[in-house]
Design a protein around this motif. Structure first.
Motif, PDB file in Angstrom:
ATOM      1  N   ILE A   8       0.861  -1.190   0.000  1.00  0.00           N
ATOM      2  CA  ILE A   8       0.000   0.000   0.000  1.00  0.00           C
ATOM      3  C   ILE A   8       0.892   1.233   0.000  1.00  0.00           C
ATOM      4  O   ILE A   8       1.710   1.418   0.900  1.00  0.00           O
ATOM      5  CB  ILE A   8      -0.925   0.011   1.236  1.00  0.00           C
ATOM      6  CG1 ILE A   8      -1.711  -1.301   1.278  1.00  0.00           C
ATOM      7  CG2 ILE A   8      -1.882   1.194   1.193  1.00  0.00           C
ATOM      8  CD1 ILE A   8      -2.328  -1.575   2.615  1.00  0.00           C
ATOM      9  N   ALA A  36      21.859   7.714  -4.763  1.00  0.00           N
ATOM     10  CA  ALA A  36      22.927   7.639  -5.762  1.00  0.00           C
ATOM     11  C   ALA A  36      23.170   6.201  -6.216  1.00  0.00           C
ATOM     12  O   ALA A  36      23.705   5.971  -7.292  1.00  0.00           O
ATOM     13  CB  ALA A  36      24.212   8.222  -5.190  1.00  0.00           C
ATOM     14  N   GLY A  68      20.182   2.590   2.478  1.00  0.00           N
ATOM     15  CA  GLY A  68      19.022   1.732   2.226  1.00  0.00           C
ATOM     16  C   GLY A  68      19.104   0.947   0.929  1.00  0.00           C
ATOM     17  O   GLY A  68      18.574  -0.163   0.834  1.00  0.00           O
ATOM     18  N   VAL A  69      19.778   1.512  -0.075  1.00  0.00           N
ATOM     19  CA  VAL A  69      19.926   0.781  -1.339  1.00  0.00           C
ATOM     20  C   VAL A  69      20.980  -0.314  -1.142  1.00  0.00           C
ATOM     21  O   VAL A  69      20.800  -1.461  -1.547  1.00  0.00           O
ATOM     22  CB  VAL A  69      20.309   1.747  -2.488  1.00  0.00           C
ATOM     23  CG1 VAL A  69      20.393   1.006  -3.811  1.00  0.00           C
ATOM     24  CG2 VAL A  69      19.286   2.880  -2.586  1.00  0.00           C
ATOM     25  N   SER A  72      26.079  14.467  -1.760  1.00  0.00           N
ATOM     26  CA  SER A  72      24.738  14.975  -1.563  1.00  0.00           C
ATOM     27  C   SER A  72      24.744  15.754  -0.256  1.00  0.00           C
ATOM     28  O   SER A  72      25.648  15.581   0.554  1.00  0.00           O
ATOM     29  CB  SER A  72      23.721  13.821  -1.505  1.00  0.00           C
ATOM     30  OG  SER A  72      24.086  12.909  -0.503  1.00  0.00           O
ATOM     31  N   VAL A  81      -1.845   5.054   4.319  1.00  0.00           N
ATOM     32  CA  VAL A  81      -2.216   4.361   5.557  1.00  0.00           C
ATOM     33  C   VAL A  81      -2.248   5.415   6.660  1.00  0.00           C
ATOM     34  O   VAL A  81      -1.262   6.134   6.876  1.00  0.00           O
ATOM     35  CB  VAL A  81      -1.204   3.243   5.899  1.00  0.00           C
ATOM     36  CG1 VAL A  81      -1.579   2.584   7.221  1.00  0.00           C
ATOM     37  CG2 VAL A  81      -1.149   2.212   4.782  1.00  0.00           C
TER      38      VAL A  81
END
Ligand code: FAD
Length: 349
Positions: free
Chosen positions: A11, A25, A310-311, A238, A152
């Motif tokens: 969701i 990146a 996270g990647v 960044s 949500v």
């Protein structure tokens, strides 16, 4: 989870894959590794062992090439920072990471500065927007139901279980519920967050349109990096900004990133600037994500707080979450990723 036979519904408040994961990146390393705890390094390493097979299977399923490649990374070092140099040497020696001390221009001759550097030939990258597109196709092939444009709003609880989600269009039931709402995870959980601490940290990025082979490997100087794509585009990033949920881009960041990029590679300038964007990283203390069952609610799970990596940590995190939710053994120690807080003693899941 779907691959393990679970019936999964995703969701999404907006469109899938348009927030932080899109903005990243796609550098698949923790940098510099000696600044982080074991929990970060272990999850990144575990994910590294899964990446090549994962993107290959995504390509087979979706036909989309995520541009996973070992382009290598040149880590520029400060000439006068002996302490950092010793830490780097010790870390590379202890971890057996492929690394070499080099003159930076030996690897990138077009570099504007003459500096010492660490050369990491096997450092890898992926192109996040392509990875997300491939994942979305793969989800549809696995019969994962994707509901977009649906926020949500909260949880309906009965005893120690969640019975349904409150959404704009009513309630949605399910057996188990996983919160993976990035920077918004803590806000979504409300009182159920307990001691979880996930805050938005804005990152801004520039994209340059360059000739092919303007830059071969990724380049890192302190917190600043240049990431070359296979088609000649170069990312410069960044910023790390505590500005709440504000995802706008700023002229100040553009100037700062542009100046740094130009100082390293003079061919990067206003004329070939193609885009600027921002994303909100889900920042957890120590960059250690929470991937676990809720301490007090039996069927509520989290997979969030990956902050800057996270990647990098994606495939390992998905495996740990699946193990927690389906009661399977985990491949690495999951204690660092437990859900903080709660009256009931945390039990391994
Ligand atoms: C500029 C920048 C550069 C980065 N570079 C790298 C890098 O090189 N390497 C690396 O490993 N990592 C990098 N990262 C970090 C990485 O992108 C993040 O850690 C990761 O993408 C977080 O993924 P996520 O799924 O938790 O969050 P997101 O990708 O933000 O996804 C969360 C999703 O939840 C949805 N959502 C939120 N609230 C609700 C709700 N109430 N209901 C329904 N849906 C909701 C959102 O719309 C969103 O789609 C970078 C991040 C940024 C911003």
């Amino acid at each position: 989870m779907a691959r393990r036979g679970a019936s999964v519904t995703l969701i999404e408040r907006g469109r899938v894959g348009c927030e932080s994961s899109w903005a990243g990146a796609g550098i698949l390393s923790v940098l510099p590794p000696w600044d982080y705890d074991k929990g970060v390094i272990d999850l990144a390493r575990y994910s590294e062992t899964l990446y090549a097979d994962w993107v290959a299977s995504l390509k087979e399923t979706s036909g989309i090439d995520c541009e996973y490649r070992r382009s290598g990374m040149l880590m520029l070092t400060a000439d006068d920072d002996e302490r950092d140099d010793i830490r780097a040497r010790d870390w590379f020696a202890a971890s057996c990471a492929e690394s070499e001390r080099v003159a930076a221009r030996a690897i990138v001759p077009q570099l504007a500065v003459e500096r010492e550097a660490w050369w990491l030939p096997s450092a890898a990258q992926v192109r996040p927007p392509r990875l997300l597109k491939a994942l979305l196709v793969a989800l549809s092939r696995m019969d994962v139901k994707v509901i977009e444009n649906t926020e949500v709003l909260g949880f309906c609880q009965s005893g120690s279980r969640i019975v349904s989600l409150r959404c704009g269009e009513g309630e949605l039931g399910g057996g188990q519920f996983v919160v993976c709402a990035g920077a918004w995870s803590q806000r979504l959980l409300g009182e159920h967050a307990l001691a979880l601490d996930i805050q938005p940290v804005r990152g801004q990025m520039l994209l340059f349109n360059c000739a092919l082979n303007t830059l071969g490997p990724m380049l890192l100087e302190d917190d600043f990096y240049l990431v070359p794509r296979a088609d000649g585009h170069i990312l410069a990033g960044s910023t790390v900004e505590n500005v709440g949920f504000d995802k706008s881009t700023t002229a100040a960041a553009r100037e700062e990133l542009m100046a740094h990029a130009h100082a390293l590679l003079p061919s990067l300038n206003k004329k070939n600037l193609a885009a600027q964007w921002a994303g909100l990283r889900p920042a957890a203390p120590g960059n250690i994500p929470a991937i676990a069952r809720h301490p007090e609610i039996d069927n509520l799970f989290i997979n969030s707080g990956h902050f800057r990596y996270g990647v990098t940590m994606a495939p390992g995190s998905a495996r740990l979450l699946t193990a927690a939710a389906l009661g399977l053994p985990a491949a690495i120690d999951t204690a660092p990723y437990r859900w903080p807080g709660g009256a009931r003693a945390w039990k391994s899941s």
